[in-house]
Motif scaffolding. Structure first.
Motif, PDB file in Angstrom:
ATOM      1  N   LYS A 280       0.816  -1.218   0.000  1.00  0.00           N
ATOM      2  CA  LYS A 280       0.000   0.000   0.000  1.00  0.00           C
ATOM      3  C   LYS A 280       0.847   1.264   0.000  1.00  0.00           C
ATOM      4  N   GLU A 281       2.124   1.153   0.399  1.00  0.00           N
ATOM      5  CA  GLU A 281       2.996   2.326   0.465  1.00  0.00           C
ATOM      6  C   GLU A 281       3.568   2.715  -0.893  1.00  0.00           C
ATOM      7  N   PHE A 282       3.399   1.865  -1.893  1.00  0.00           N
ATOM      8  CA  PHE A 282       3.859   2.178  -3.245  1.00  0.00           C
ATOM      9  C   PHE A 282       2.706   2.771  -4.042  1.00  0.00           C
ATOM     10  N   PRO A 283       2.983   3.559  -5.093  1.00  0.00           N
ATOM     11  CA  PRO A 283       4.309   3.957  -5.614  1.00  0.00           C
ATOM     12  C   PRO A 283       4.912   5.105  -4.812  1.00  0.00           C
ATOM     13  N   VAL A 284       6.246   5.252  -4.923  1.00  0.00           N
ATOM     14  CA  VAL A 284       6.956   6.354  -4.279  1.00  0.00           C
ATOM     15  C   VAL A 284       7.927   6.949  -5.288  1.00  0.00           C
ATOM     16  N   VAL A 285       8.217   8.231  -5.093  1.00  0.00           N
ATOM     17  CA  VAL A 285       9.229   8.921  -5.894  1.00  0.00           C
ATOM     18  C   VAL A 285      10.491   9.021  -5.048  1.00  0.00           C
ATOM     19  N   ALA A 286      11.641   8.688  -5.641  1.00  0.00           N
ATOM     20  CA  ALA A 286      12.886   8.642  -4.874  1.00  0.00           C
ATOM     21  C   ALA A 286      14.046   9.137  -5.714  1.00  0.00           C
ATOM     22  N   GLU A 287      15.048   9.645  -5.034  1.00  0.00           N
ATOM     23  CA  GLU A 287      16.305  10.039  -5.672  1.00  0.00           C
ATOM     24  C   GLU A 287      17.361   9.007  -5.324  1.00  0.00           C
ATOM     25  N   VAL A 288      18.103   8.545  -6.315  1.00  0.00           N
ATOM     26  CA  VAL A 288      19.142   7.546  -6.098  1.00  0.00           C
ATOM     27  C   VAL A 288      20.348   8.219  -5.446  1.00  0.00           C
ATOM     28  N   ILE A 289      20.712   7.716  -4.245  1.00  0.00           N
ATOM     29  CA  ILE A 289      21.860   8.267  -3.513  1.00  0.00           C
ATOM     30  C   ILE A 289      23.104   7.432  -3.782  1.00  0.00           C
ATOM     31  N   GLU A 290      22.949   6.106  -3.695  1.00  0.00           N
ATOM     32  CA  GLU A 290      24.059   5.187  -3.980  1.00  0.00           C
ATOM     33  C   GLU A 290      23.540   4.018  -4.791  1.00  0.00           C
ATOM     34  N   ILE A 291      24.407   3.488  -5.642  1.00  0.00           N
ATOM     35  CA  ILE A 291      24.041   2.336  -6.460  1.00  0.00           C
ATOM     36  C   ILE A 291      25.268   1.447  -6.589  1.00  0.00           C
ATOM     37  N   SER A 292      25.090   0.144  -6.469  1.00  0.00           N
ATOM     38  CA  SER A 292      26.223  -0.783  -6.526  1.00  0.00           C
ATOM     39  C   SER A 292      26.865  -0.752  -7.900  1.00  0.00           C
ATOM     40  N   ILE A 308      13.655   8.623  -9.671  1.00  0.00           N
ATOM     41  CA  ILE A 308      12.938   7.479 -10.229  1.00  0.00           C
ATOM     42  C   ILE A 308      11.599   7.308  -9.508  1.00  0.00           C
ATOM     43  N   VAL A 309      10.729   6.550 -10.141  1.00  0.00           N
ATOM     44  CA  VAL A 309       9.475   6.154  -9.507  1.00  0.00           C
ATOM     45  C   VAL A 309       9.563   4.657  -9.222  1.00  0.00           C
ATOM     46  N   ILE A 310       9.362   4.283  -7.982  1.00  0.00           N
ATOM     47  CA  ILE A 310       9.305   2.865  -7.608  1.00  0.00           C
ATOM     48  C   ILE A 310       7.834   2.503  -7.512  1.00  0.00           C
ATOM     49  N   HIS A 311       7.345   1.774  -8.507  1.00  0.00           N
ATOM     50  CA  HIS A 311       5.908   1.525  -8.609  1.00  0.00           C
ATOM     51  C   HIS A 311       5.429   0.462  -7.636  1.00  0.00           C
ATOM     52  N   LYS A 312       6.177  -0.618  -7.501  1.00  0.00           N
ATOM     53  CA  LYS A 312       5.746  -1.692  -6.604  1.00  0.00           C
ATOM     54  C   LYS A 312       6.861  -2.720  -6.486  1.00  0.00           C
ATOM     55  N   LYS A 313       6.669  -3.649  -5.551  1.00  0.00           N
ATOM     56  CA  LYS A 313       7.543  -4.824  -5.437  1.00  0.00           C
ATOM     57  C   LYS A 313       6.674  -6.046  -5.707  1.00  0.00           C
ATOM     58  N   TYR A 314       7.268  -7.058  -6.305  1.00  0.00           N
ATOM     59  CA  TYR A 314       6.489  -8.252  -6.608  1.00  0.00           C
ATOM     60  C   TYR A 314       7.424  -9.398  -6.963  1.00  0.00           C
ATOM     61  N   GLN A 315       6.836 -10.581  -7.105  1.00  0.00           N
ATOM     62  CA  GLN A 315       7.575 -11.780  -7.473  1.00  0.00           C
ATOM     63  C   GLN A 315       7.462 -11.997  -8.981  1.00  0.00           C
ATOM     64  N   ASN A 517       9.103  14.077  -2.006  1.00  0.00           N
ATOM     65  CA  ASN A 517       7.677  14.383  -2.034  1.00  0.00           C
ATOM     66  C   ASN A 517       7.279  14.847  -3.421  1.00  0.00           C
ATOM     67  N   SER A 518       6.231  14.254  -3.948  1.00  0.00           N
ATOM     68  CA  SER A 518       5.753  14.640  -5.278  1.00  0.00           C
ATOM     69  C   SER A 518       4.255  14.380  -5.358  1.00  0.00           C
ATOM     70  N   SER A 519       3.540  15.371  -5.810  1.00  0.00           N
ATOM     71  CA  SER A 519       2.086  15.238  -5.949  1.00  0.00           C
ATOM     72  C   SER A 519       1.692  14.815  -7.358  1.00  0.00           C
ATOM     73  N   HIS A 520       2.706  14.642  -8.237  1.00  0.00           N
ATOM     74  CA  HIS A 520       2.416  14.291  -9.634  1.00  0.00           C
ATOM     75  C   HIS A 520       3.050  12.944  -9.959  1.00  0.00           C
ATOM     76  N   LEU A 521       2.425  11.891  -9.501  1.00  0.00           N
ATOM     77  CA  LEU A 521       2.914  10.555  -9.833  1.00  0.00           C
ATOM     78  C   LEU A 521       2.491  10.188 -11.243  1.00  0.00           C
ATOM     79  N   PRO A 522       3.319   9.469 -11.978  1.00  0.00           N
ATOM     80  CA  PRO A 522       2.964   9.055 -13.337  1.00  0.00           C
ATOM     81  C   PRO A 522       1.844   8.029 -13.333  1.00  0.00           C
ATOM     82  N   ALA A 523       1.469   7.616 -14.527  1.00  0.00           N
ATOM     83  CA  ALA A 523       0.351   6.685 -14.685  1.00  0.00           C
ATOM     84  C   ALA A 523       0.632   5.369 -13.986  1.00  0.00           C
ATOM     85  N   ASP A 524      -0.440   4.616 -13.737  1.00  0.00           N
ATOM     86  CA  ASP A 524      -0.325   3.312 -13.093  1.00  0.00           C
ATOM     87  C   ASP A 524       0.593   2.410 -13.910  1.00  0.00           C
TER      88      ASP A 524
END
Length: 631
Positions: A280-292, A308-315, A517-524
């Motif tokens: 329920k906490e997704f989607p979120v907008v995030a800035e990449v701080i570190e990447i392997s 980036i937009v992190i839309h969801k987690k799934y299998q 924080n962003s009030s303009h999330l992209p489409a589903d």
């Protein structure tokens, strides 16, 4: 109350992170923070820092006295985190004096690795159960019930599990149980190193394919003491870079978590933190701080300071595949079902008749050519010559006369002659060699292969995936598709260009982001184009996947017994003068590779040869080396 940084780390309960600290007595050097060798080494008095994690920076190892011969003594040395050895964990002899101390010291989490076993020095009398002295208690999870923190525990009696709760305030003398499992160094670092304690382990295996130099004496398989070196990970107020501090830094700190507004800090999340978020906490907008480093995604998708937009987690499903080649190291891949290349089937190799019995399918008759001769002393069984062709039919039990009558498991086949067929009866213990004959010239999508054939099977890319700029599968000489696995993924897209989403693996990509924080999330995400990519994985990751997948499978069928040592001796003596027969030219063009695992059964279940059967085959191999070819 002020504590030294080391004292704070020693008393830190990782379950209470993050914590906010104020530097009471710091090291000042013309600024609040000075970075040296990747670690913060200067903190000024009054500085405020939010501690987000405690990680093992490196692992020091010390060889126990008596583990090597003579008076040779080695100083402690660093054991690389990617060391490809296997270890047996020795039980810690130091007691834990309460359940709360165990939760503060030992990693407890989901899955077998996070469920340690302890025993109590005396009987524990509970409301409806008495835990006997020395009885193994499995610690499953920490739970809060009516405001009280409790440990969810279990004991096994008469093959039945009994669950109960122990309060964290429960005192006593708890000791680790002996652990019969074998672990990689990575598993030990993540799950089996008690905080602020050393860990004694025994080296049981070591890969000779490792490129780096061996840190141990020659032929060493002894006992080591592992000593972790920690680093604190945190973030400073109004800063978005992660700082790393060695606990040995000579500063005093005060925990002000309860009186400080943590909103002054940027909210940083690791990949593990994202995995623990609810759907329920997704989607979120995030800035990449570190990447392997070395991640295989296009740089335009994941790079520092990118939003980036992190839309969801799934299998998601992946096909685990290995390169077919005779030399090492082999490459391993995870192939998505969406891969658009086309494959042609390639022949498999079967080292024993038992492998033929497991690989036969109801959908297609298995056609093989013998690559090794087999002679038998029993008229009830059929001999085999190099070049003989067989259609595999079914398995059954028959009786043979040998020092009386005995039953033997056999594989009934049709032997193909020039004009006719005749029945052949091959013992399942037969140490032979067979190559599959492929009549199928069709090109398949990977989804068609998975639906029509039993694992594992061999293929080669006939038409590369034209939607991929560099198709790494097209350059391989051949692939063995081994099994369908399920893994955890994040679905992400570029915030500025949300036209397509990418699946990124959660367990193999270390990433730190800060929420924006962003009030303009992209489409589903369901309306966007989802793209997957072929992922090349390391040998360690490959074997870990095989290990976890096989732990969910049912036990493999009971393997056949090979003939007695006396019977093998008679066969060897009677065939000592036989000569080796060369393979037909038609077989030399087959590029085949002996499977690493036993083939699955007809239902697609993963069936590996038990250790006992592998040892039986090893015995046969030793007989061959001692007496000559066993035919």
């Amino acid at each position: 109350m002020a504590l030294s940084l080391e004292e704070f780390v020693y008393s830190l309960d990782l379950r209470t992170l993050p914590r906010v600290l104020e530097i009471q007595s710091g090291i000042y050097f013309e600024g609040s923070v000075y970075e040296m060798f990747g670690n913060e080494c200067c903190l000024s008095t009054g500085e405020v820092i939010k501690i987000t994690g405690l990680k093992i920076k490196k692992m020091m190892a010390e060889i126990c006295e008596g583990a090597i011969g003579g008076s040779e003594s080695l100083k402690p040395f660093e054991l690389p985190m990617n060391f490809p050895g296997l270890f047996k964990v020795m039980a810690d002899k130091t007691p834990y004096l309460s359940i709360e101390e165990i939760t503060r010291t030992v990693n407890i989490g989901p899955g077998r690795l996070g469920q340690p076993c302890f025993y109590h020095l005396k009987d524990l009398k509970l409301q409806n159960l008495i835990i006997k002295q020395g009885e193994p208690i499995r610690f499953n999870s920490v739970e809060e019930i009516n405001g009280e923190m409790l440990m969810n525990c279990g004991v096994v009696r008469n093959h039945q599990s009994h669950s109960f709760m122990l309060p964290l305030s429960q005192e006593g003398e708890f000791y680790e149980c002996e652990d019969e499992h074998i672990y990689t160094l990575k598993e030990i670092v993540e799950w089996k190193i008690p905080k602020n304690r050393t860990r004694t382990v025994k080296l049981t295996d070591f890969s000779n394919k490792w490129d780096s130099s061996n840190p141990f004496p020659e032929d060493f398989y002894g006992t080591l003491i592992l000593k972790p070196v920690y680093e604190i990970q945190g973030v400073l107020k109004f800063q978005k870079d992660i700082v790393r501090i060695l606990p040995s830094l000579d500063v005093e700190v005060k925990d002000i978590t309860d009186s400080y507004d943590a909103n002054w800090f940027l909210q940083l999340l690791s990949t593990d933190d994202l995995f623990e978020m609810t759907s329920k906490e997704f989607p979120v907008v995030a800035e990449v701080i570190e990447i392997s480093q070395g991640n295989q995604l296009p740089q335009s998708i994941l790079q520092r300071e990118k939003t980036i937009v992190i839309h969801k987690k799934y299998q998601a499903s992946r096909i685990l595949a290995s390169e077919i080649r005779s030399n090492f190291p082999k490459r391993h891949f995870l192939i998505p079902i969406s891969y658009k290349g086309k494959f042609k089937r390639r022949p498999r190799e079967f080292p024993t008749a038992y492998d033929l019995q497991i690989a036969k399918s109801k959908k297609e008759t298995l056609h093989v050519v013998a690559t090794k001769a087999f002679h038998t002393l029993h008229k009830e069984l059929s001999p085999v010559s190099v070049g003989d062709q067989f259609l595999v039919r079914h398995s059954e039990t028959t009786e043979v006369v040998f020092e009386g009558t005995r039953k033997v498991n056999i594989l009934t086949c049709e032997k193909l002659l020039s004009k006719t067929h005749e029945e052949a009866r091959l013992p399942l213990y037969m140490e032979g060699g067979f190559v599959e004959v492929i009549h199928d010239k069709k090109q398949y999508q990977i989804s068609e292969l998975c639906a029509q054939f039993c694992w594992p099977f061999n293929v080669k890319v006939a038409v590369r995936d034209l939607s991929i700029k560099d198709d790494i599968l097209a350059a391989t000489p051949g692939l063995q598709l081994e099994e369908d696995i399920t893994d955890s993924y994040l679905l992400i897209s570029d915030f500025a260009n949300p036209g397509e989403c990418w699946e990124i693996p959660m367990s193999r990509l270390n990433m730190t982001v800060r929420l924006v924080n962003s009030s303009h999330l992209p489409a589903d995400a369901g309306l966007l184009q989802v793209r997957s990519f072929v992922e090349e994985i390391t040998e360690e990751q490959y074997y870990m996947m095989r290990r976890y997948e096989s732990s969910l499978s049912h036990p493999p069928p009971r393997p056949p017994k090979h003939p007695s040592a006396e019977e093998m001796k008679l066969t060897l003596l009677s065939l000592a003068e036989d000569t080796t027969v060369n393979l037909p030219k038609s077989l030399k063009s087959h590029h085949v590779d002996r499977p690493r695992k036993l083939h699955p059964n007809e239902s697609g279940q993963d069936c590996r040869a038990p250790i006992g059967f592998q040892n039986d085959l090893a015995d046969v191999e030793r007989q061959k080396n001692k007496h000559g070819p066993l035919q």
